[in-house]
Enzyme design. Structure first.
Site, PDB file in Angstrom:
ATOM      1  N   GLN A  66       6.397  26.373  -0.868  1.00 19.01           N
ATOM      2  CA  GLN A  66       5.601  27.109   0.105  1.00 19.01           C
ATOM      3  C   GLN A  66       6.395  28.162   0.885  1.00 19.01           C
ATOM      4  OE1 GLN A  66       3.839  23.129   1.477  1.00 19.01           O
ATOM      5  NE2 GLN A  66       2.140  24.521   1.834  1.00 19.01           N
TER       6      GLN A  66
ATOM      7  N   HIS B  84       7.803  17.507  -3.733  1.00 14.79           N
ATOM      8  CA  HIS B  84       6.658  18.063  -3.009  1.00 14.79           C
ATOM      9  C   HIS B  84       5.897  18.986  -3.972  1.00 14.79           C
ATOM     10  CE1 HIS B  84       5.128  18.916   1.323  1.00 14.79           C
ATOM     11  NE2 HIS B  84       4.227  19.396   0.488  1.00 14.79           N
TER      12      HIS B  84
ATOM     13  N   ASN C 179       5.807  13.422  -1.776  1.00 14.93           N
ATOM     14  CA  ASN C 179       4.896  13.942  -0.764  1.00 14.93           C
ATOM     15  C   ASN C 179       3.462  13.701  -1.217  1.00 14.93           C
ATOM     16  OD1 ASN C 179       4.402  15.672   1.723  1.00 14.93           O
ATOM     17  ND2 ASN C 179       3.132  16.693   0.185  1.00 14.93           N
ATOM     18  N   GLU C 180       2.742  12.915  -0.452  1.00 14.72           N
ATOM     19  CA  GLU C 180       1.293  12.731  -0.616  1.00 14.72           C
ATOM     20  C   GLU C 180       0.840  12.565  -2.063  1.00 14.72           C
ATOM     21  OE1 GLU C 180      -0.779  15.885   1.372  1.00 14.72           O
ATOM     22  OE2 GLU C 180      -0.182  15.181   3.348  1.00 14.72           O
TER      23      GLU C 180
ATOM     24  N   GLU D 159       3.882  14.807   8.963  1.00 13.83           N
ATOM     25  CA  GLU D 159       3.166  16.088   9.014  1.00 13.83           C
ATOM     26  C   GLU D 159       1.972  15.948   9.938  1.00 13.83           C
ATOM     27  OE1 GLU D 159       1.796  17.876   5.352  1.00 13.83           O
ATOM     28  OE2 GLU D 159       3.745  17.619   4.387  1.00 13.83           O
TER      29      GLU D 159
ATOM     30  N   TRP E 288       3.724  20.207  11.075  1.00 13.49           N
ATOM     31  CA  TRP E 288       3.528  21.092   9.924  1.00 13.49           C
ATOM     32  C   TRP E 288       2.980  22.384  10.470  1.00 13.49           C
ATOM     33  CZ3 TRP E 288       4.935  20.922   4.911  1.00 13.49           C
ATOM     34  CH2 TRP E 288       4.514  22.017   4.142  1.00 13.49           C
TER      35      TRP E 288
ATOM     36  N   TRP F  34      -0.839  26.648  -0.776  1.00 15.94           N
ATOM     37  CA  TRP F  34      -1.335  26.232  -2.093  1.00 15.94           C
ATOM     38  C   TRP F  34      -2.516  27.101  -2.543  1.00 15.94           C
ATOM     39  CZ3 TRP F  34       2.686  23.611  -3.550  1.00 15.94           C
ATOM     40  CH2 TRP F  34       3.369  22.814  -2.638  1.00 15.94           C
TER      41      TRP F  34
HETATM   42  C1  FCB Z   1      -0.407  18.684   3.293  1.00 19.29           C
HETATM   43  C2  FCB Z   1       0.734  19.142   2.401  1.00 19.29           C
HETATM   44  C3  FCB Z   1       1.477  20.333   2.925  1.00 19.29           C
HETATM   45  C4  FCB Z   1       0.547  21.347   3.569  1.00 19.29           C
HETATM   46  C5  FCB Z   1      -0.353  20.681   4.570  1.00 19.29           C
HETATM   47  C6  FCB Z   1      -1.287  21.620   5.289  1.00 19.29           C
HETATM   48  O1  FCB Z   1      -1.360  18.028   2.528  1.00 19.29           O
HETATM   49  O2  FCB Z   1       1.655  18.102   2.241  1.00 19.29           O
HETATM   50  O3  FCB Z   1       2.233  20.875   1.886  1.00 19.29           O
HETATM   51  O4  FCB Z   1      -0.140  22.029   2.605  1.00 19.29           O
HETATM   52  O5  FCB Z   1      -1.116  19.700   3.932  1.00 19.29           O
END
Ligand code: FCB
EC number: 3.2.1.21
Length: 467
Positions: free
Chosen positions: A28, A129, A173-174, A362, A408, A416
């Site tokens: 990003q 990520h 990450n997520e 975040e 964040w 994205w």
């Molecule tokens: C999360 C992501 C991060 C960013 C935020 C807004 O889901 O981990 O990269 O895009 O949202």
């Protein structure tokens, strides 16, 4: 009254050891997708396909962090931010995903880490990520069980090189987001769709989540090892059984699945029967392989979801009732602002006996910022952050073991599939000129972080801490 209450938040209320930082991700911000030996990741590939990204934008330049990290870290330091969460780009380090190591890629992260340390900023590194090397995608990516070996190789390379200086690590990450958006809906890279992709990718990512943790631990018992989860507080649309069951299914998928796998609870087949398809990909020792005792979990929360039963939606039989349909004010992402949701989630995760420590890795908001006379008066973001930080404090005061909070994001960046239009930064970026302007929310965070530091050294304060 309300504003007064939140603006009276004090850093010292959280205790001296509470970690305050900002988060970001390689793809990003870095730009320079092919510099110094790097090869394409799935996001480089995907973002250049027609119709995938808002207005056809891409991250070839993004914040040009690859070349500007020194200035950006200095700006971070000037804002009293002492903890920086960022991710490593796998294809900068291993351009083909495995095999030949790209020294120049390692060198870049060496410089970045050393620069952080020189400025008194602690690095928090996310290993994955979302930017899988494209070469691995061509071999099936997350749907291929071989990824366990590919990922292990990558983790070993990273920790052997940086583990002497980086003490805080996050494996993934997520997972739900890169699996759901990237391997079921096809709206994120690599653009795979359907349950046939989602199920194997989910299983292999869950295995890698634990395996990555074990590799880090084997390297050094003293590392602080975590992984991060996207989570949203879920409530039923109406007070009726069907909606409550639907909300429960969504909660299970969104908030519980990946954590519970690491805790050894297994897959929640009772609530989510469609997950049974995973049995096809299951090997004898997977029950054990899926488990890992993380030192902390990173929870990432932006909003809450209101869910109702929807028989026509495959697999989940549930749908979200969007905030705009509920006539609520939303952020630029269309997300409801609901700070209490973070409070409830913190309580929920704290109740798991296996969760040792929670960090909010975040939280933040996108609003349509405007630069007027060189200033960005982003009152809404400031209030959003204050309210979510207050929700964190409320949980902490009730005994929840939450010990950190990362905004964040540090700067605006490439969001994205949404491209550059949602701005999440504490620092505004004029992308054409690559100029940085600290927004009012960033100035507030800077001053908030300063509060206890100045008091910390006053006599009164140090005495009260010792007693
Ligand atoms: C999360 C992501 C991060 C960013 C935020 C807004 O889901 O981990 O990269 O895009 O949202």
């Amino acid at each position: 009254m309300k504003d007064n209450f939140f603006s009276n938040l004090k850093r010292s209320d959280f205790g001296e050891d509470f970690i305050w930082g900002t988060s970001t991700a390689a793809f990003q911000i870095e730009g320079s997708p092919f510099a110094d030996g790097k090869k394409a990741s799935i996001w480089d590939e995907f973002s250049h396909k027609k119709g995938k990204i808002y207005k056809g934008q891409n991250a070839d330049i993004a914040c040009n962090f690859y070349n500007r990290y020194t200035e950006d870290l200095q700006l971070m330091k000037s804002m009293n931010i002492k903890h920086f969460r960022f991710s490593l780009s796998w294809s900068r380090i291993l351009p083909d995903g495995t095999g030949k190591i790209n020294q120049a890629g390692l060198d870049f992260y060496d410089r970045l880490i050393d620069q952080c340390l020189a400025l008194g900023i602690t690095p928090w590194v996310t290993l994955y990520h979302w930017d899988l090397p494209q070469k691995l995608e061509e071999k099936g990516g997350w749907t291929n069980r071989e990824i366990i070996n590919w990922f292990s190789e990558y983790v070993k390379v990273c920790v052997s090189r940086f583990g002497d200086r980086v003490k805080n690590w996050m494996v993934l990450n997520e997972p739900l987001v890169f699996l759901g958006a990237g391997h079921f809906l096809g709206i994120h890279a690599p653009g795979r769709r359907g349950i046939k992709n989602f199920i194997p990718a989910m299983h292999h990512a869950s295995l890698c989540q634990a395996i990555g943790g074990r590799i880090l631990r084997d390297f050094d018992q003293n590392l602080n090892i975590g992984t991060t989860f996207s989570c949203s507080y879920i409530e039923a649309f109406r007070d009726r059984e069907k909606d409550q069951k639907a909300a429960n299914r969504v909660d299970c998928l969104v908030n519980r699945l990946f954590l519970e796998l690491s805790l050894g609870y297994g897959y929640p087949f009772e609530e989510l029967a469609f997950l049974k398809r995973v049995e096809k990909f299951y090997k004898a020792k997977d029950d054990d392989l899926l488990k890992f005792e993380f030192d902390f979990i990173g929870i990432q929360n932006y909003t809450r979801e209101i869910v109702k039963n929807a028989w026509w939606i495959p697999y989940l039989q549930a749908m979200n009732v969007k905030a705009e349909k509920r006539n609520l004010q939303t952020t630029e992402m269309g997300w409801e602002i609901y700070p209490d949701g973070l409070f409830h989630l913190l309580k929920k995760y704290d109740a798991y006996p296996g969760v040792k420590n929670i960090l909010v890795t975040e939280n933040g908001a996108a609003f349509p910022d405007q630069v007027i006379n060189g200033q960005v008066k982003d009152e809404e973001r400031k209030q959003y952050l204050q309210q979510y930080i207050a929700a964190t404090l409320k949980a902490k005061k009730q005994g929840v073991n939450v010990n950190g909070y990362f905004v964040w994001s540090f700067t605006d960046n490439f969001e994205w599939a949404e491209g550059y239009h949602p701005r999440f930064g504490l620092v505004y970026i004029d992308y054409e000129r690559q100029q940085r302007i600290i927004k009012n929310s960033g100035l507030w965070y800077r001053d908030f972080l300063k509060t206890s530091e100045t008091t910390k050294y006053t006599k009164h304060h140090s005495i009260s801490f010792k007693s």
